[in-house]
Design an enzyme around this catalytic site. Structure first.
Site, PDB file in Angstrom:
ATOM      1  N   PRO A 204       0.827  -1.204   0.000  1.00 41.93           N
ATOM      2  CA  PRO A 204       0.000   0.000   0.000  1.00 41.93           C
ATOM      3  C   PRO A 204       0.864   1.258   0.000  1.00 41.93           C
ATOM      4  O   PRO A 204       1.930   1.277   0.597  1.00 41.93           O
ATOM      5  CB  PRO A 204      -0.791  -0.094   1.309  1.00 41.93           C
ATOM      6  CG  PRO A 204      -0.713  -1.510   1.722  1.00 41.93           C
ATOM      7  CD  PRO A 204       0.539  -2.067   1.156  1.00 41.93           C
ATOM      8  N   GLY A 205       0.379   2.262  -0.679  1.00 40.43           N
ATOM      9  CA  GLY A 205       1.046   3.563  -0.629  1.00 40.43           C
ATOM     10  C   GLY A 205       2.235   3.696  -1.536  1.00 40.43           C
ATOM     11  O   GLY A 205       2.952   4.689  -1.480  1.00 40.43           O
ATOM     12  N   GLU A 424      11.149   4.085  28.393  1.00 41.82           N
ATOM     13  CA  GLU A 424      11.672   4.560  27.107  1.00 41.82           C
ATOM     14  C   GLU A 424      13.200   4.629  27.115  1.00 41.82           C
ATOM     15  O   GLU A 424      13.855   4.217  26.147  1.00 41.82           O
ATOM     16  CB  GLU A 424      11.089   5.932  26.750  1.00 41.82           C
ATOM     17  CG  GLU A 424       9.566   5.966  26.614  1.00 41.82           C
ATOM     18  CD  GLU A 424       9.005   4.875  25.722  1.00 41.82           C
ATOM     19  OE1 GLU A 424       9.715   4.390  24.818  1.00 41.82           O
ATOM     20  OE2 GLU A 424       7.843   4.475  25.947  1.00 41.82           O
TER      21      GLU A 424
HETATM   22  C1  NHX Z   1      -3.379   1.808  27.796  1.00 40.94           C
HETATM   23  N1  NHX Z   1      -1.393   2.574  26.683  1.00 40.94           N
HETATM   24  O1  NHX Z   1      -3.734   1.227  26.784  1.00 40.94           O
HETATM   25  C2  NHX Z   1      -2.319   2.863  27.726  1.00 40.94           C
HETATM   26  C3  NHX Z   1      -2.949   4.194  27.443  1.00 40.94           C
HETATM   27  C4  NHX Z   1       4.738   1.106  28.573  1.00 40.94           C
HETATM   28  C5  NHX Z   1       5.277   3.454  28.967  1.00 40.94           C
HETATM   29  N2  NHX Z   1      -3.931   1.586  28.956  1.00 40.94           N
HETATM   30  O2  NHX Z   1       6.197   0.439  24.410  1.00 40.94           O
HETATM   31  O3  NHX Z   1       2.201   3.333  25.540  1.00 40.94           O
HETATM   32  O4  NHX Z   1      -0.348   0.936  27.771  1.00 40.94           O
HETATM   33  O5  NHX Z   1       8.157   2.114  24.189  1.00 40.94           O
HETATM   34  C6  NHX Z   1       1.151   1.486  18.719  1.00 40.94           C
HETATM   35  C7  NHX Z   1       2.256   1.835  19.487  1.00 40.94           C
HETATM   36  C8  NHX Z   1      -1.148   0.029  22.654  1.00 40.94           C
HETATM   37  C9  NHX Z   1       0.040   0.936  19.315  1.00 40.94           C
HETATM   38  C10 NHX Z   1       2.220   1.639  20.850  1.00 40.94           C
HETATM   39  C11 NHX Z   1      -1.119   0.215  21.292  1.00 40.94           C
HETATM   40  C12 NHX Z   1       1.051   0.890  22.813  1.00 40.94           C
HETATM   41  C13 NHX Z   1       4.528   2.066  24.383  1.00 40.94           C
HETATM   42  C14 NHX Z   1      -0.161   0.161  24.871  1.00 40.94           C
HETATM   43  C15 NHX Z   1       4.756   2.748  26.719  1.00 40.94           C
HETATM   44  N3  NHX Z   1       6.858   2.480  24.180  1.00 40.94           N
HETATM   45  N4  NHX Z   1       1.705   1.195  25.819  1.00 40.94           N
HETATM   46  C16 NHX Z   1       5.934   1.583  24.332  1.00 40.94           C
HETATM   47  C17 NHX Z   1       2.562   2.190  25.720  1.00 40.94           C
HETATM   48  C18 NHX Z   1      -0.480   1.598  26.792  1.00 40.94           C
HETATM   49  C19 NHX Z   1      -0.070   0.350  23.415  1.00 40.94           C
HETATM   50  C20 NHX Z   1      -0.004   0.744  20.681  1.00 40.94           C
HETATM   51  C21 NHX Z   1       1.083   1.088  21.454  1.00 40.94           C
HETATM   52  C22 NHX Z   1       4.448   2.508  28.144  1.00 40.94           C
HETATM   53  C23 NHX Z   1       4.003   1.858  25.775  1.00 40.94           C
HETATM   54  C24 NHX Z   1       0.314   1.382  25.565  1.00 40.94           C
HETATM   55 ZN    ZN Z   2       8.086   0.076  24.928  1.00 33.89          ZN
END
Ligand code: NHX
Ligand code: ZN
Length: 597
Positions: A204-205, A424
């Site tokens: 895609p794209g 991170e």
């Molecule tokens: C939740 N989010 O769902 C909360 C809001 C571990 C510090 N309750 O690994 O943000 O827990 O290094 C694409 C990209 C879901 C889709 C990241 C779908 C992350 C991201 C879960 C950081 N960074 N986890 C990470 C995180 C979460 C999630 C995603 C996604 C955290 C971690 C999300």
């Molecule tokens: Zn992570």
């Protein structure tokens, strides 16, 4: 993000549709009312009675339209009669002193009531026509007939090969098609079998639609576009009739291009006796029938796009059908730069902006992604009242395309914020400690899209092969976040699930696809090679998958244990500054930073 933008444009359009509907209903009501008030409907009478009336000199005039007679009496009454096919009544009527007119339209003498009925419909059609010309993003698109295909040509500036960057080989191959559309006689004189169908293969794209439009633009022929999924309707037979309709339209406009996006929606190889896919099969058969029906003088080229050539029915690929295949790859660094330059032509950039550097930071981006990066950057620059797009806007554009816009409104407690920061920086330090990992370009604790924080890495060069060491480094980097949580807080969170999914996926592929485990040099049995894993094998695959993940996790843990001081120092700093780029991270790591083992 993309959805949001689409809604914005859709809203006024929907409003117009609603307005048109209201207008339509009102005007129908008005025309019925007016029609009833002004002129009574003409009376149906047999032709013999009508001729009798004429004999009695009670008729003023008669209009003959094919075999329908519209008559007006001396008293103003209106009559309608039907006559036989060959019967001529003109002579007799004339002798009776009736004024006779003959018309060949579908309707004779436009009385006031007909005008009252037709006028609102004409206005509505006019409004719809205007909406299609000037409304929304597809302003030169016209929905066509029952096929639902959109036709592009005429007034707008045509797309040319200059608008398509980064796919030089595909352009060269399609240039031949342009030649054929422009000078068909030349090829026919040589006795060459002219191509009928071209299959564009690519993820895609990668510009499959764009390059197809460019072929039409270069050849200056009309372009009909439809998506395979539009053929596959709920009702059996609709798809096939749409195909028929589409080609009827196309033949009328030949020479032309018919573009079928997502051909796999109709062209999946046909089932094994079980029905339930009747509709798709009928549609596919109709498509094949149409293409086989092209004769030597049919100047129609069908271009079909797919990213799943493997699932296509072989019948589609036979000679005389989609026998040409043009592959579109995601752009390499040079291609990305060329694409960025095309899109930057219409946008003011600050002089110090280095598109080569942006191309380097966008490995794996498609042409559409790159267009989005520049568009996001342009929006940001305009919003902050700048004269031109700068490096900052472009980098933010990249981040938006990678992970969505910032979500500063997401309220996070200080404790959670610090977990996010350590998570991170855990990723970042593992990446920096492994020489097979890609350079870190950004570490951030600002929420974007679904993610609460993120660490971005970008390869220095494009590559087509990945080594086991590189994959192990990627797995360790993915687990660096979880390892940091464990090391610093003595507890772990659900937030790492995305990381864990990615790691598990990768490890499983290493075992099953790449033979990078102790199972030896064997790939998973595919359906062609007779099916499924034996239970014993499945258990071994699981075991090896877990072992690889464990190994990567231990690497991540060891790296962070050894560098705990740096982890604390940088994570606490990140809490204050929220975002660190690659150069800042290098500075924070200092000159004594070394690779792990
Ligand atoms: C939740 N989010 O769902 C909360 C809001 C571990 C510090 N309750 O690994 O943000 O827990 O290094 C694409 C990209 C879901 C889709 C990241 C779908 C992350 C991201 C879960 C950081 N960074 N986890 C990470 C995180 C979460 C999630 C995603 C996604 C955290 C971690 C999300
Ligand atoms: Zn992570």
């Amino acid at each position: 993000m993309k959805k949001l933008r689409r809604r914005f444009q859709a809203l006024p359009r929907r409003f117009w549709v609603a307005a048109a509907a209201v207008f339509f209903i009102v005007s129908i009501a008005v025309s019925i009312y007016v029609g009833r008030g002004n002129a009574p409907a003409p009376m149906q009478v047999p032709i013999s009675s009508l001729l009798n009336l004429a004999d009695q000199h009670q008729l003023l005039r008669v209009d003959i339209n094919n075999n329908t007679l519209y008559a007006v009496g001396t008293d103003g009454k209106q009559y309608v009669s039907l006559k036989e096919d060959q019967q001529t009544v003109t002579e007799q009527l004339r002798r009776d002193g009736v004024v006779v007119t003959v018309s060949d339209g579908s309707r004779a003498a436009l009385g006031p009531s007909t005008i009252a009925a037709i006028l609102p419909i004409a206005i509505i059609l006019g409004v719809i026509w205007l909406m299609m010309r000037h409304g929304g993003p597809n302003n030169q698109a016209m929905s066509f007939g029952r096929s639902g295909a959109r036709r592009y040509d005429g007034d707008s500036r045509p797309v040319t090969f200059d608008d398509v960057a980064g796919v030089e080989e595909a352009k060269q191959e399609l240039a031949e098609i342009v030649q054929f559309l422009k000078y068909p006689e030349k090829f026919r004189a040589m006795g060459a079998r002219v191509p009928k169908g071209v299959l564009l293969v690519g993820p895609p794209g990668t510009g499959k639609t764009l390059i197809s439009r460019a072929v039409a633009g270069e050849a200056a022929v009309p372009f009909f576009s439809i998506s395979g999924s539009e053929f596959v309707e709920m009702f059996v037979g609709v798809g096939a009739s749409r195909v028929r309709d589409l080609f009827r339209q196309a033949k009328r406009s030949a020479p032309c291009i018919v573009f079928i996006d997502e051909i796999d929606a109709v062209g999946r190889h046909r089932g094994n006796g079980f029905s339930g896919h009747d509709e798709r099969e009928q549609t596919l058969n109709q498509l094949l029938v149409e293409m086989d029906g092209f004769d030597i003088n049919t100047n129609i080229i069908v271009i079909a796009a797919t990213n799943r050539p493997d699932v296509l029915d072989q019948a589609l690929l036979r000679p005389g059908r989609f026998d040409r295949r043009v592959t579109l790859d995601p752009p390499d660094i040079g291609g990305r730069r060329a694409i960025l330059e095309v899109h930057a032509q219409t946008k003011p950039l600050e002089p110090e902006v280095d598109l080569a550097a942006i191309a380097q930071q966008t490995a794996g981006f498609s042409g559409a992604d790159l267009a989005n990066v520049l568009n996001e950057a342009a929006i940001l620059a305009a919003r902050s009242g700048k004269e031109a797009i700068g490096r900052h806007e472009l980098e933010e554009g990249i981040m938006r395309v990678v992970a969505g816009p910032e979500r500063r409104s997401r309220v996070v407690t200080d404790y959670e914020k610090s977990i996010i920061s350590y998570h991170e920086v855990g990723h970042a330090l593992v990446m920096k400690a492994l020489k097979h990992a890609h350079p870190v370009t950004k570490v951030s604790v600002i929420a974007r899209g679904q993610a609460l924080g993120l660490t971005v890495q970008a390869p220095k060069h494009d590559s087509y092969l990945t080594s086991k060491a590189q994959l192990m480094a990627r797995m360790a980097a993915l687990l660096g976040g979880r390892a940091a949580e464990e090391l610093i807080f003595g507890d772990v969170t659900t937030g790492a699930r995305q990381d864990l999914d990615a790691v598990t996926d990768l490890a499983r592929r290493m075992v099953l696809e790449f033979a990078m485990s102790d199972l030896g040099v064997v790939a998973a049995p595919s359906s062609e090679r007779g099916g499924e894993l034996s239970p014993e094998m499945a258990a071994k695959v699981d075991h090896e998958t877990i072992r690889l993940i464990d190994e990567a996790f231990n690497t991540a843990r060891a790296i962070l244990r050894e560098r705990r001081d740096k982890l604390v120092e940088i994570a606490e700093h990140l809490l204050k500054v929220e975002t660190i780029d690659g150069a800042e991270l290098d500075a924070l790591l200092g000159p004594d930073w070394t690779y792990y083992a």
